[in-house]
Design a protein around this motif. Structure first.
Motif, mmCIF file in Angstrom:
data_model
loop_
_atom_site.group_PDB
_atom_site.id
_atom_site.type_symbol
_atom_site.label_atom_id
_atom_site.label_comp_id
_atom_site.label_asym_id
_atom_site.label_seq_id
_atom_site.Cartn_x
_atom_site.Cartn_y
_atom_site.Cartn_z
ATOM 1 N N GLU A 21 2.445 2.173 2.087
ATOM 2 C CA GLU A 21 2.639 3.142 1.017
ATOM 3 C C GLU A 21 1.816 2.762 -0.208
ATOM 4 N N GLN A 25 3.865 6.032 -4.462
ATOM 5 C CA GLN A 25 4.949 6.403 -3.558
ATOM 6 C C GLN A 25 6.137 5.454 -3.726
ATOM 7 N N LYS A 26 5.861 4.181 -3.880
ATOM 8 C CA LYS A 26 6.938 3.206 -4.065
ATOM 9 C C LYS A 26 7.700 3.474 -5.357
ATOM 10 N N ARG A 27 6.969 3.771 -6.436
ATOM 11 C CA ARG A 27 7.622 4.077 -7.709
ATOM 12 C C ARG A 27 8.456 5.351 -7.603
ATOM 13 N N ALA A 28 7.948 6.365 -6.925
ATOM 14 C CA ALA A 28 8.686 7.617 -6.761
ATOM 15 C C ALA A 28 9.966 7.395 -5.963
ATOM 16 N N ASP A 29 9.883 6.604 -4.903
ATOM 17 C CA ASP A 29 11.066 6.306 -4.102
ATOM 18 C C ASP A 29 12.093 5.517 -4.902
ATOM 19 N N ALA A 30 11.620 4.567 -5.689
ATOM 20 C CA ALA A 30 12.533 3.769 -6.513
ATOM 21 C C ALA A 30 13.211 4.648 -7.562
ATOM 22 N N LYS A 32 13.823 7.837 -7.304
ATOM 23 C CA LYS A 32 14.783 8.688 -6.599
ATOM 24 C C LYS A 32 16.065 7.918 -6.297
ATOM 25 N N ARG A 33 15.917 6.678 -5.825
ATOM 26 C CA ARG A 33 17.098 5.868 -5.530
ATOM 27 C C ARG A 33 17.898 5.582 -6.799
#
Length: 60
Positions: A21, A25-30, A32-33
């Motif tokens: 990733e 993408q990692k920042r967006a997933d973090a 969201k979580r």
């Protein structure tokens, strides 16, 4: 799409040396979580406040 496919292919072919990733993408997933966790916390706090309110009403 093609960039994602390229990154996945590179990740597999280099045995994980290339990350699967992107940082974005990692920042967006973090994010969201984090927002899901905050929403869950607020919901639990609202339940607690409601239970405390009912307990106070019953003591009157």
């Amino acid at each position: 799409m093609s960039m994602g496919l390229f990154r996945k292919t590179m990740s597999v072919s280099t045995l994980g040396m290339v990350r699967w990733e992107t940082d974005r993408q990692k920042r967006a997933d973090a994010a969201k979580r984090t927002s899901k966790a905050e929403a869950k916390l607020l919901e639990e706090q609202a339940k607690l406040v409601e239970a405390q309110r009912k307990a106070l009403e019953n003591n009157k």
